[in-house]
Design a protein around this motif. Structure first.
Motif, PDB file in Angstrom:
ATOM      1  N   PHE A   1      22.096 -18.697  -8.338  1.00  0.00           N
ATOM      2  CA  PHE A   1      22.486 -18.007  -7.114  1.00  0.00           C
ATOM      3  C   PHE A   1      21.873 -18.699  -5.890  1.00  0.00           C
ATOM      4  O   PHE A   1      20.753 -19.228  -5.963  1.00  0.00           O
ATOM      5  CB  PHE A   1      21.991 -16.557  -7.131  1.00  0.00           C
ATOM      6  CG  PHE A   1      22.888 -15.589  -7.837  1.00  0.00           C
ATOM      7  CD1 PHE A   1      23.999 -15.051  -7.203  1.00  0.00           C
ATOM      8  CD2 PHE A   1      22.611 -15.201  -9.139  1.00  0.00           C
ATOM      9  CE1 PHE A   1      24.825 -14.146  -7.847  1.00  0.00           C
ATOM     10  CE2 PHE A   1      23.431 -14.290  -9.802  1.00  0.00           C
ATOM     11  CZ  PHE A   1      24.543 -13.761  -9.150  1.00  0.00           C
TER      12      PHE A   1
ATOM     13  N   GLY B   1      22.050 -14.729  -2.220  1.00  0.00           N
ATOM     14  CA  GLY B   1      22.835 -14.023  -3.230  1.00  0.00           C
ATOM     15  C   GLY B   1      24.330 -14.019  -2.996  1.00  0.00           C
ATOM     16  O   GLY B   1      25.067 -13.380  -3.749  1.00  0.00           O
ATOM     17  N   ARG B   2      24.831 -14.766  -2.000  1.00  0.00           N
ATOM     18  CA  ARG B   2      26.252 -14.717  -1.666  1.00  0.00           C
ATOM     19  C   ARG B   2      27.063 -15.783  -2.391  1.00  0.00           C
ATOM     20  O   ARG B   2      28.279 -15.673  -2.496  1.00  0.00           O
ATOM     21  CB  ARG B   2      26.425 -14.876  -0.149  1.00  0.00           C
ATOM     22  CG  ARG B   2      25.787 -13.747   0.657  1.00  0.00           C
ATOM     23  CD  ARG B   2      25.803 -14.045   2.149  1.00  0.00           C
ATOM     24  NE  ARG B   2      27.169 -14.235   2.634  1.00  0.00           N
ATOM     25  CZ  ARG B   2      27.458 -14.667   3.857  1.00  0.00           C
ATOM     26  NH1 ARG B   2      26.482 -14.961   4.702  1.00  0.00           N
ATOM     27  NH2 ARG B   2      28.720 -14.806   4.226  1.00  0.00           N
TER      28      ARG B   2
ATOM     29  N   SER C   1      29.946 -14.836  -4.850  1.00  0.00           N
ATOM     30  CA  SER C   1      29.325 -14.034  -5.908  1.00  0.00           C
ATOM     31  C   SER C   1      30.316 -13.100  -6.586  1.00  0.00           C
ATOM     32  O   SER C   1      30.036 -12.597  -7.691  1.00  0.00           O
ATOM     33  CB  SER C   1      28.155 -13.221  -5.339  1.00  0.00           C
ATOM     34  OG  SER C   1      28.606 -12.349  -4.322  1.00  0.00           O
TER      35      SER C   1
ATOM     36  N   PRO D   1      14.346 -10.133  -9.045  1.00  0.00           N
ATOM     37  CA  PRO D   1      13.759 -10.563  -7.774  1.00  0.00           C
ATOM     38  C   PRO D   1      12.295 -10.160  -7.614  1.00  0.00           C
ATOM     39  O   PRO D   1      11.504 -10.897  -7.010  1.00  0.00           O
ATOM     40  CB  PRO D   1      14.640  -9.879  -6.725  1.00  0.00           C
ATOM     41  CG  PRO D   1      15.937  -9.641  -7.405  1.00  0.00           C
ATOM     42  CD  PRO D   1      15.602  -9.377  -8.839  1.00  0.00           C
TER      43      PRO D   1
ATOM     44  N   TRP E   1      19.961 -13.687 -12.618  1.00  0.00           N
ATOM     45  CA  TRP E   1      19.782 -12.448 -11.848  1.00  0.00           C
ATOM     46  C   TRP E   1      19.940 -12.754 -10.361  1.00  0.00           C
ATOM     47  O   TRP E   1      19.285 -13.647  -9.822  1.00  0.00           O
ATOM     48  CB  TRP E   1      18.385 -11.889 -12.119  1.00  0.00           C
ATOM     49  CG  TRP E   1      18.271 -10.398 -11.990  1.00  0.00           C
ATOM     50  CD1 TRP E   1      18.728  -9.624 -10.968  1.00  0.00           C
ATOM     51  CD2 TRP E   1      17.641  -9.504 -12.917  1.00  0.00           C
ATOM     52  NE1 TRP E   1      18.423  -8.298 -11.198  1.00  0.00           N
ATOM     53  CE2 TRP E   1      17.757  -8.197 -12.392  1.00  0.00           C
ATOM     54  CE3 TRP E   1      16.988  -9.667 -14.126  1.00  0.00           C
ATOM     55  CZ2 TRP E   1      17.232  -7.074 -13.024  1.00  0.00           C
ATOM     56  CZ3 TRP E   1      16.471  -8.565 -14.776  1.00  0.00           C
ATOM     57  CH2 TRP E   1      16.597  -7.270 -14.234  1.00  0.00           C
ATOM     58  N   SER E   2      20.786 -12.006  -9.685  1.00  0.00           N
ATOM     59  CA  SER E   2      20.992 -12.203  -8.250  1.00  0.00           C
ATOM     60  C   SER E   2      19.724 -11.879  -7.466  1.00  0.00           C
ATOM     61  O   SER E   2      19.019 -10.915  -7.788  1.00  0.00           O
ATOM     62  CB  SER E   2      22.137 -11.324  -7.754  1.00  0.00           C
ATOM     63  OG  SER E   2      22.168 -11.277  -6.343  1.00  0.00           O
ATOM     64  N   PRO E   3      19.425 -12.654  -6.404  1.00  0.00           N
ATOM     65  CA  PRO E   3      18.281 -12.313  -5.534  1.00  0.00           C
ATOM     66  C   PRO E   3      18.428 -10.939  -4.883  1.00  0.00           C
ATOM     67  O   PRO E   3      17.427 -10.345  -4.465  1.00  0.00           O
ATOM     68  CB  PRO E   3      18.297 -13.422  -4.473  1.00  0.00           C
ATOM     69  CG  PRO E   3      19.036 -14.547  -5.106  1.00  0.00           C
ATOM     70  CD  PRO E   3      20.053 -13.920  -6.007  1.00  0.00           C
ATOM     71  N   LEU E   4      19.663 -10.421  -4.805  1.00  0.00           N
ATOM     72  CA  LEU E   4      19.879  -9.092  -4.247  1.00  0.00           C
ATOM     73  C   LEU E   4      19.573  -7.985  -5.246  1.00  0.00           C
ATOM     74  O   LEU E   4      19.541  -6.804  -4.889  1.00  0.00           O
ATOM     75  CB  LEU E   4      21.319  -8.952  -3.746  1.00  0.00           C
ATOM     76  CG  LEU E   4      21.750  -9.963  -2.683  1.00  0.00           C
ATOM     77  CD1 LEU E   4      23.219  -9.766  -2.333  1.00  0.00           C
ATOM     78  CD2 LEU E   4      20.872  -9.854  -1.452  1.00  0.00           C
TER      79      LEU E   4
END
Length: 505
Positions: free
Chosen positions: A257, A261-262, A282, A435, A480-483
């Protein structure tokens, strides 16, 4: 087409029995079991007899007096290089197994033994991080010979022709024939192409007794990027998984990512263009190819600013750590990375972690991004690899083989004693962290079924995130997304059928 007259269950014990193979006379079956080791039983059913306490993939000698096998389980659809197996032989009548190949000679796993018709030699595959190649050894453990050079393409499914003068093997969609000396086992000339299935992988060739026919399986592989939504508060799945790509007979995996996260950078392997980096949003939108490297570009890692992506590349036959500037698409070689695989950039972009083979055994190490000697972190004699950084850069999660199972481990990134997090049966692929750094997401196979899970390093609690029930589906490389609201992963679905080919000369 043939008509199935009757199907009879031969083994009925609970658990997983697999790799059945008939004895040359057809009276007995050898197979491997999750109860441990190689087993024999009458071909039409009866009381099974345990032949060894370990191993899998049995192969009968042509006279039926011996069974060769590999010492560890191996999943040829999942992780071909993650093995430390060696080749062993045991008398079919029983007795102590005898080791034929030695660990680390050659480096990697020794897999899929097959006997020469005269019983004098055993051919096998050697799987390491760089390639899978053909080797041969005398049945007594002497005269080790490499039959195909490193870097000549991954081989699979080695089998002797009935006359003992050729070895057949597969490479992707193609079947090849290599002439060998029946006396010494040495290669004679270059391999010849026998058949090409076009877009379907060619697997598991086996000869009729007279050598005139060859049965094989043809696979259809669909490997795509999938996403499962998460609750950022509970870290539980917030809905069903959805596919972000929809490709047939390609490979889509090894993601990262962007820091916001985009965006997602991922590796796509397509016939004709090899491994290249792609970008997409994403949610799977706005897909575009990022690299057009002549040989390969894979394993992306975003820089902390989101302006560059570091990746592994092959240039003029050499492995490098490179980077690409997103605005200009200009590529820069950072340093050489020969012998290093699945490079992962640290959160501060100062180091890379990787899997490599110091001293003939797979382990993990780190080095500065500008290059320098690798610093070895683990010192295992079984497969150990695929490190992933914690968000603060202080820890690395990785996988390590323990018996027939792959376990999740932790180690400080500056070195120290590894800590084992999991102890249950099955395979586990840790690939990224939440995160906040309090969860590690992994793909796990339990009872032969793959799903996604996370585990907490602090209290070892776990939660299942997907609920796949199909044995033909394989999950890998969860990110895993940073968001905190999404996990992406590779999902591969493999189907296939059996065919028979008539051969001439």
């Amino acid at each position: 087409p043939p008509t199935v007259l009757e199907i009879t269950p031969v083994t009925t014990a609970p658990g997983l029995d697999l790799n059945p193979t008939f004895s040359p006379g057809g009276n007995s079956l050898a197979y491997s079991s999750d109860r441990g080791g190689i087993w024999l039983m009458p071909a039409l059913g009866g009381t099974p007899r345990q032949l060894t306490e370990f191993g899998c993939h049995p192969a009968w000698s042509r006279d039926g007096s011996q069974v060769a096998f590999q010492s560890e389980s191996f999943h040829d659809m999942i992780q071909p290089y993650a093995s430390s197996a060696t080749i062993w032989v045991v008398a079919s009548g029983g007795g102590a197994p005898r080791q034929v190949t030695s660990a680390g000679r050659p480096a990697g796993g020794h897999l899929f033994p097959t006997w020469s018709p005269d019983g004098r030699r055993i051919a096998f595959l050697n799987a390491n991080m760089l390639s899978m190649q053909l080797w041969s050894i005398s049945s007594g453990g002497e005269q080790l010979i490499q039959l195909s050079p490193d870097g000549s393409g991954d081989k699979a499914d080695v089998t002797y022709a009935p006359d003992g003068e050729s070895i057949y093997f597969t490479m992707g969609m193609t079947l090849f024939k290599m002439r060998v000396s029946p006396e010494t086992g040495a290669r004679r000339g270059r391999p010849a192409r026998v058949a090409d299935l076009g877009s379907m992988p060619f697997r598991h060739p086996t000869f009729s007794a007279d050598g005139g026919k060859l049965a094989y399986s043809a696979w259809a592989v669909k490997s795509n990027v999938w996403s499962v939504p998460l609750s950022a508060q509970t870290h539980a799945a917030a809905g069903p998984p959805e596919a972000l790509t929809d490709e047939l007979n390609s490979r889509n995996g090894l993601f990262d990512f962007s820091p916001d996260g985009r965006k997602i950078a991922f590796t796509s392997m397509r016939r004709g263009s090899g491994y290249q980096l792609w970008l997409m949003d994403s949610d799977g939108g706005n897909k575009s190819q990022l690299t057009t490297d002549a040989q390969a570009a894979y394993s992306p890692s975003w820089s902390p600013t989101g302006e560059r992506i570091a990746f592994q590349s092959m240039r003029e036959g050499r492995t490098t750590l490179s980077s690409i500037e997103l605005a200009s698409r200009k590529e820069t070689v950072q340093t050489g990375a020969e012998g290093l695989e699945i490079l992962r950039l640290s959160p501060d972009a100062r180091q890379v972690a990787f899997t490599y083979v110091p001293g003939n055994f797979f382990n993990i190490g780190v080095m500065p991004v500008e290059g320098g000697p690798p610093r070895q972190l683990t010192f295992e004699r079984t497969f150990t690899g695929l490190p992933s950084w914690s968000p603060d850069g202080k820890l690395l999660a990785f996988q390590s083989k323990r018996g027939d199972d792959m376990q999740i481990m932790l180690i400080p990134s500056d070195g120290g004693t590894p800590t084992q997090l999991t102890f249950d049966r099955g395979d586990k692929w840790p690939y990224s962290w939440s995160p906040g750094g309090d969860k590690i997401v992994f793909a796990g196979a339990r009872g032969g079924i793959w799903n996604l899970w996370w585990i907490s390093p602090s209290d070892k609690s776990e939660r299942q995130l997907t609920h796949n029930t199909k044995p033909g589906i394989i999950l890998r490389f969860p990110g895993w997304s940073p968001l905190g609201d999404q996990i992406i992963y590779e999902q591969a679905e493999i189907t296939g059928n059996i065919y028979v080919m008539s051969l001439k000369n």
